[in-house]
Structure formats: structure tokens, C-alpha cells
Motif scaffolding. Sequence first.
Motif, PDB file in Angstrom:
ATOM      1  N   GLU A  46      -5.187 -13.205  -3.471  1.00  0.00           N
ATOM      2  CA  GLU A  46      -4.638 -12.560  -2.273  1.00  0.00           C
ATOM      3  C   GLU A  46      -4.601 -11.048  -2.458  1.00  0.00           C
ATOM      4  OE1 GLU A  46      -0.891 -14.316  -1.216  1.00  0.00           O
ATOM      5  OE2 GLU A  46      -1.558 -16.286  -1.919  1.00  0.00           O
ATOM      6  N   VAL A  47      -5.132 -10.347  -1.452  1.00  0.00           N
ATOM      7  CA  VAL A  47      -5.152  -8.882  -1.461  1.00  0.00           C
ATOM      8  C   VAL A  47      -4.692  -8.372  -0.095  1.00  0.00           C
ATOM      9  CG1 VAL A  47      -6.991  -8.756  -3.192  1.00  0.00           C
ATOM     10  CG2 VAL A  47      -7.580  -8.849  -0.755  1.00  0.00           C
ATOM     11  N   ASP A  48      -4.556  -7.070   0.024  1.00  0.00           N
ATOM     12  CA  ASP A  48      -4.157  -6.442   1.287  1.00  0.00           C
ATOM     13  C   ASP A  48      -5.201  -6.742   2.359  1.00  0.00           C
ATOM     14  OD1 ASP A  48      -3.276  -4.876   3.334  1.00  0.00           O
ATOM     15  OD2 ASP A  48      -3.501  -2.958   2.274  1.00  0.00           O
ATOM     16  N   GLY A  49      -4.770  -7.391   3.438  1.00  0.00           N
ATOM     17  CA  GLY A  49      -5.691  -7.766   4.500  1.00  0.00           C
ATOM     18  C   GLY A  49      -6.199  -6.602   5.322  1.00  0.00           C
ATOM     19  N   GLU A  50      -5.646  -5.400   5.148  1.00  0.00           N
ATOM     20  CA  GLU A  50      -6.070  -4.251   5.944  1.00  0.00           C
ATOM     21  C   GLU A  50      -7.186  -3.455   5.275  1.00  0.00           C
ATOM     22  OE1 GLU A  50      -4.918  -3.784   8.987  1.00  0.00           O
ATOM     23  OE2 GLU A  50      -3.712  -5.583   8.673  1.00  0.00           O
TER      24      GLU A  50
END
Length: 323
Positions: free
Chosen positions: A255-259
Motif C-alpha cells: 500500500e502506497v499513497d494513492g495520489e
Amino acid sequence: MRHPFGDDEKARFQRAAGVNVLGNAVKIAVEGAVGFAFGSVALIADAAHSVADLIASAVVFLWGGARYDDADETHPHGHQRIEPLTALLVGATIVILGLLLLRESIRGVIGAHSPPRRSLLLIGALLFAMADMYVLYWYTERVNADLGSTALDALALDCLNDIYTTIAALVGIFGVFLNVPILDPIAGALVSVLVVYQGIEIGRENVTYLVGAAPPAADRERVTAALRENPAVEGVHDLTVYYDGTDLEVEVHVEVDGEMTLREAHTIETELVTGLRRLEDVGDVHVHLDPSGLGEWKDAPEGGENGRPNAGEGDRRPVDDEA
């Protein structure tokens, strides 16, 4: 980690296997000739054990080096499973020979064989065999120190066990000199049991590599720790680590920053894959990046749009849960 193996490593591997072939052939010739000449079941059993070792060494010499060949169209993931396959054949051969030797030893105990004749050549042949096996063990271990081959490791272990079985045969020969000839077939039986046990252990270990079993928990932990070292990683789930031959294959969702942009995500994925491949024994790595907090499509309720969860929906997997 899977490396592009060079010709030098393959040459050292095959040279070590070839030396094992030669060393076992010499032992068979010496022990077999003396054992048959004086009728010693213990010497014949120890020599026959080395027949299994000779076959094993030849198999490793002919097939084991394929591990160092590059991936191709017929083996897109490489040839690393060939090595544990050769080691498994080594174990199976040793078990069969051990059972045959055990049968002959039992016949000797019940009196089906005449006791051996006394001769110092019996002791000399066994002492030579012990020296021969120790030199082979030392050389194979030295070559394998940086190769890390399971096939060579099996051959080295076999050499070490040969020393123990030869000691058992030596006890049997001493029994002949002490007028207790039954110790000779008893020693042969003990050698046979040790041979069978050794073959089973070699087979058990290498079946693990062939069937894609999970490695020890410590390997999963070091993979997780390596992933979490990257500051962009906000969560790790659906981690699967399993054997592909002697290598470890990794599949994981991170999981990483979706932006972040697609280019930034690609850079993070490259860093994660490269970092994991630097770990010892890790081969192929498959990393899937997920926007943090979005949830997984497989966890979506049936009414989700296009079969996918809406933002924030779904029962997200716990961090580090294995599929």
C-alpha cells in the motif's frame, strides 16, 4: 538471489562433482577388491554404499550444472529446480542401495555367509576409505562455500556420513580379529540403516524445494522488513513467499499513497523489486501496488460498482496476512 551465473561458477560446480565421481570410484575399487577377496560383508556393504555415491555424483555432474544456465523459452523462470531434482534422485538411489545392503547384512547375521578371513588389508582398505572421504568432504565444502549448491551440499554430507559408516565397518573387522565374526554383518547392518536414513533426509529436504513449500518464518520476516524500509510503503498484505527450486519467490501487495503519479508509483515498485532481489536466496519478485485505504476488489460486496469496492469499502486484509 538469482544471479546471472558465469561459466566459472558452472565449471567449479562440475569440477567438484567430477572429483566426487573419481573419489568414489577409487574407494569402490579398493574396498570392493579387498572385501570380496577376504569375504567381508562390512567392506562389501561400505563399497556398495559408494556405488550409490558414485551414481549420485554422476547425476549431479551431468544434470546439476543446468542450474547455472540462463532462462530460455522452455524454462522462462530458469533451471533452478533441476538441482533439487538431482539431489532427490541422489537420495532415492541411496535408499534403494541401503535396503539391498541391509538384506545382505541380515543374511550374514543368520549365518548365510561365511565369516571373513583375517587380514591387515581389511583394516588398511577401511583406513584408506576414511582418508579418501575426508579429502572429498573438505574439497567439496571448500568449493561450495560461495556456490551454495544444495546438490554439492548433499554430496559433501554423503562424504561425511561415509566416514561414520566406514568406522562402523571398522568395528566389524576388529570383531573378526577378536574372534567375534558376527560383528562384521552386524556392522554391515548398521551401515545399511545409516545409509537409508541419509537418503531419506536428502530426499525430504529437496522435496520441499520441488513442491513450492513455504520457507521458515524468518524468511517471510526479512522480506517484510525489507519492504518496510522504503518510506513510501504504508502497508503490506497478501504476502506469499515460497520455494521455486532453491530460490525464494515473492508475491506481495504493498500500500502506497494513492495520489502519487504513475511514474512515481513505477519508481517505487522498481525500488521494492530491486531491494528484495538483493536479499539472499530471493529470485523472482512480484509486487502489486495498492492505493492506501482503498481496499481490495476481491473483498468487494456483490453490489459494488463493476464488481469493485467503492472507496473505503470492503473488509481489508490485515497487514502482512498471507494469501
